[in-house]
Design a protein around this motif. Structure first.
Motif, PDB file in Angstrom:
ATOM      1  N   PRO A  29      -3.195  21.469  -1.542  1.00  0.00           N
ATOM      2  CA  PRO A  29      -3.883  20.392  -2.265  1.00  0.00           C
ATOM      3  C   PRO A  29      -2.876  19.346  -2.715  1.00  0.00           C
ATOM      4  O   PRO A  29      -1.715  19.661  -2.994  1.00  0.00           O
ATOM      5  N   ALA A  30      -3.305  18.110  -2.773  1.00  0.00           N
ATOM      6  CA  ALA A  30      -2.392  17.036  -3.142  1.00  0.00           C
ATOM      7  C   ALA A  30      -3.186  15.805  -3.525  1.00  0.00           C
ATOM      8  O   ALA A  30      -4.396  15.728  -3.311  1.00  0.00           O
ATOM      9  N   ALA A  31      -2.472  14.841  -4.104  1.00  0.00           N
ATOM     10  CA  ALA A  31      -3.062  13.542  -4.425  1.00  0.00           C
ATOM     11  C   ALA A  31      -2.125  12.459  -3.920  1.00  0.00           C
ATOM     12  O   ALA A  31      -0.909  12.635  -3.858  1.00  0.00           O
ATOM     13  N   MET A  32      -2.714  11.346  -3.556  1.00  0.00           N
ATOM     14  CA  MET A  32      -1.943  10.218  -3.064  1.00  0.00           C
ATOM     15  C   MET A  32      -2.341   8.980  -3.852  1.00  0.00           C
ATOM     16  O   MET A  32      -3.527   8.675  -3.996  1.00  0.00           O
ATOM     17  N   LEU A  33      -1.360   8.268  -4.370  1.00  0.00           N
ATOM     18  CA  LEU A  33      -1.602   7.024  -5.089  1.00  0.00           C
ATOM     19  C   LEU A  33      -0.950   5.878  -4.318  1.00  0.00           C
ATOM     20  O   LEU A  33       0.203   6.001  -3.871  1.00  0.00           O
ATOM     21  N   ALA A  34      -1.675   4.801  -4.161  1.00  0.00           N
ATOM     22  CA  ALA A  34      -1.147   3.588  -3.560  1.00  0.00           C
ATOM     23  C   ALA A  34      -1.078   2.511  -4.625  1.00  0.00           C
ATOM     24  O   ALA A  34      -2.068   2.237  -5.312  1.00  0.00           O
ATOM     25  N   VAL A  35       0.084   1.912  -4.790  1.00  0.00           N
ATOM     26  CA  VAL A  35       0.303   0.872  -5.788  1.00  0.00           C
ATOM     27  C   VAL A  35       0.648  -0.419  -5.049  1.00  0.00           C
ATOM     28  O   VAL A  35       1.631  -0.465  -4.304  1.00  0.00           O
ATOM     29  N   ILE A  36      -0.123  -1.438  -5.256  1.00  0.00           N
ATOM     30  CA  ILE A  36       0.054  -2.697  -4.526  1.00  0.00           C
ATOM     31  C   ILE A  36       0.228  -3.844  -5.509  1.00  0.00           C
ATOM     32  O   ILE A  36      -0.496  -3.936  -6.512  1.00  0.00           O
ATOM     33  N   ALA A  37       1.211  -4.702  -5.240  1.00  0.00           N
ATOM     34  CA  ALA A  37       1.418  -5.924  -6.037  1.00  0.00           C
ATOM     35  C   ALA A  37       1.040  -7.113  -5.156  1.00  0.00           C
ATOM     36  O   ALA A  37       1.890  -7.701  -4.481  1.00  0.00           O
ATOM     37  N   PRO A  38      -0.231  -7.475  -5.119  1.00  0.00           N
ATOM     38  CA  PRO A  38      -0.706  -8.469  -4.145  1.00  0.00           C
ATOM     39  C   PRO A  38      -0.150  -9.869  -4.353  1.00  0.00           C
ATOM     40  O   PRO A  38      -0.139 -10.676  -3.422  1.00  0.00           O
ATOM     41  N   ARG A  39       0.313 -10.171  -5.561  1.00  0.00           N
ATOM     42  CA  ARG A  39       0.799 -11.530  -5.818  1.00  0.00           C
ATOM     43  C   ARG A  39       2.305 -11.670  -5.626  1.00  0.00           C
ATOM     44  O   ARG A  39       2.873 -12.725  -5.917  1.00  0.00           O
ATOM     45  N   TRP A  40       2.952 -10.592  -5.140  1.00  0.00           N
ATOM     46  CA  TRP A  40       4.416 -10.638  -5.056  1.00  0.00           C
ATOM     47  C   TRP A  40       4.902 -11.718  -4.095  1.00  0.00           C
ATOM     48  O   TRP A  40       5.836 -12.454  -4.404  1.00  0.00           O
ATOM     49  N   ARG A  41       4.297 -11.863  -2.933  1.00  0.00           N
ATOM     50  CA  ARG A  41       4.743 -12.878  -1.975  1.00  0.00           C
ATOM     51  C   ARG A  41       4.592 -14.283  -2.560  1.00  0.00           C
ATOM     52  O   ARG A  41       5.491 -15.128  -2.451  1.00  0.00           O
ATOM     53  N   GLU A  42       3.441 -14.516  -3.183  1.00  0.00           N
ATOM     54  CA  GLU A  42       3.226 -15.837  -3.795  1.00  0.00           C
ATOM     55  C   GLU A  42       4.249 -16.097  -4.889  1.00  0.00           C
ATOM     56  O   GLU A  42       4.803 -17.199  -5.001  1.00  0.00           O
ATOM     57  N   THR A  43       4.514 -15.052  -5.696  1.00  0.00           N
ATOM     58  CA  THR A  43       5.501 -15.193  -6.773  1.00  0.00           C
ATOM     59  C   THR A  43       6.880 -15.463  -6.207  1.00  0.00           C
ATOM     60  O   THR A  43       7.630 -16.318  -6.709  1.00  0.00           O
TER      61      THR A  43
END
Length: 226
Positions: A125-139
């Protein structure tokens, strides 16, 4: 006439005695010279053989050579050069292997390493988290690549500090991270997600700029699969 022949015979006899006396000394000297040549050849051939064996080890991928010889002649110089070359090759190959499994900006494990960790726990058993910074390219386009990358490294440090000790934290894209939580329950995974949101909601500040990560987090619970 007879007297002359007798004198000649006596002279020849004396020369023979002299030669017989000299020959043993010459033989001994010649033998000593041969022995000295053999030892000299061994002194030359032995370090050459050692260098050849070390070259074979390097060619086979074994760079853990013995310490170089303390000799102060050409062979000592060659031995030190061989040792230094093997160490340099080993360091370069180690760096290549490291770069193949780590992200160049954050120094986190990359997608390849994350997949390997998931495969190692494919049945549990396991869990997966995805963390995305969508504004990073614009910044980054606004403040510059250098500041953008420093902000990314700061966010990576925050994620690592809030992740469980057994979690695999990886950079899986230009502005995205993955967290693999082996043996994690749904409640544990959601708790980690909330901690990450709290950590990343504080803007990164530099030179009077405040950069908001603006993250989005996704959670998947179940058995690990690739």
């Amino acid at each position: 006439m007879l007297g002359e022949m007798e004198a000649l015979s006596n002279a020849i006899a004396r020369e023979e005695r002299i030669l017989l006396g000299i020959l043993p000394g010459v033989g001994i000297g010649l033998f000593g010279a041969i022995v000295a040549l053999v030892f000299a050849a061994r002194r030359v051939s032995r370090p050459i053989e050692d260098l050849a064996r070390q070259a074979d080890r390097v060619a086979a991928g074994d760079y853990d050579l013995p310490p170089p010889s303390p000799r102060r002649d050409e062979f000592g110089t060659l031995g030190k050069a061989m040792h230094d070359m093997a160490a340099a090759i080993s360091e370069r190959e180690e760096r290549i292997r490291y770069n193949a499994t780590h992200d160049p900006i954050t120094d986190l494990p990359n997608r390849r390493s994350l997949i390997a960790a998931i495969e190692d726990n494919a049945k549990g058993p396991a869990a997966m988290l995805a963390v995305i910074a969508p504004r990073w390219r614009e910044t980054t386009n606004t403040v510059g690549r250098d500041i953008g990358e420093r902000a990314m490294r700061a966010w990576a440090d925050r994620i690592k500090s809030r992740a469980p000790t057994d979690a695999v934290v990886a950079a899986i894209g230009e502005a995205s991270f993955g967290l693999f939580l082996p043996e994690a329950s749904e409640s544990e995974a959601l708790s980690v997600g909330r901690n990450l949101i709290a950590a990343l909601s504080v803007p990164y500040e530099e030179e009077g700029l405040a950069i908001d990560a603006g993250v989005a987090i996704g959670v998947e619970i179940g058995r690990a699969h690739v």
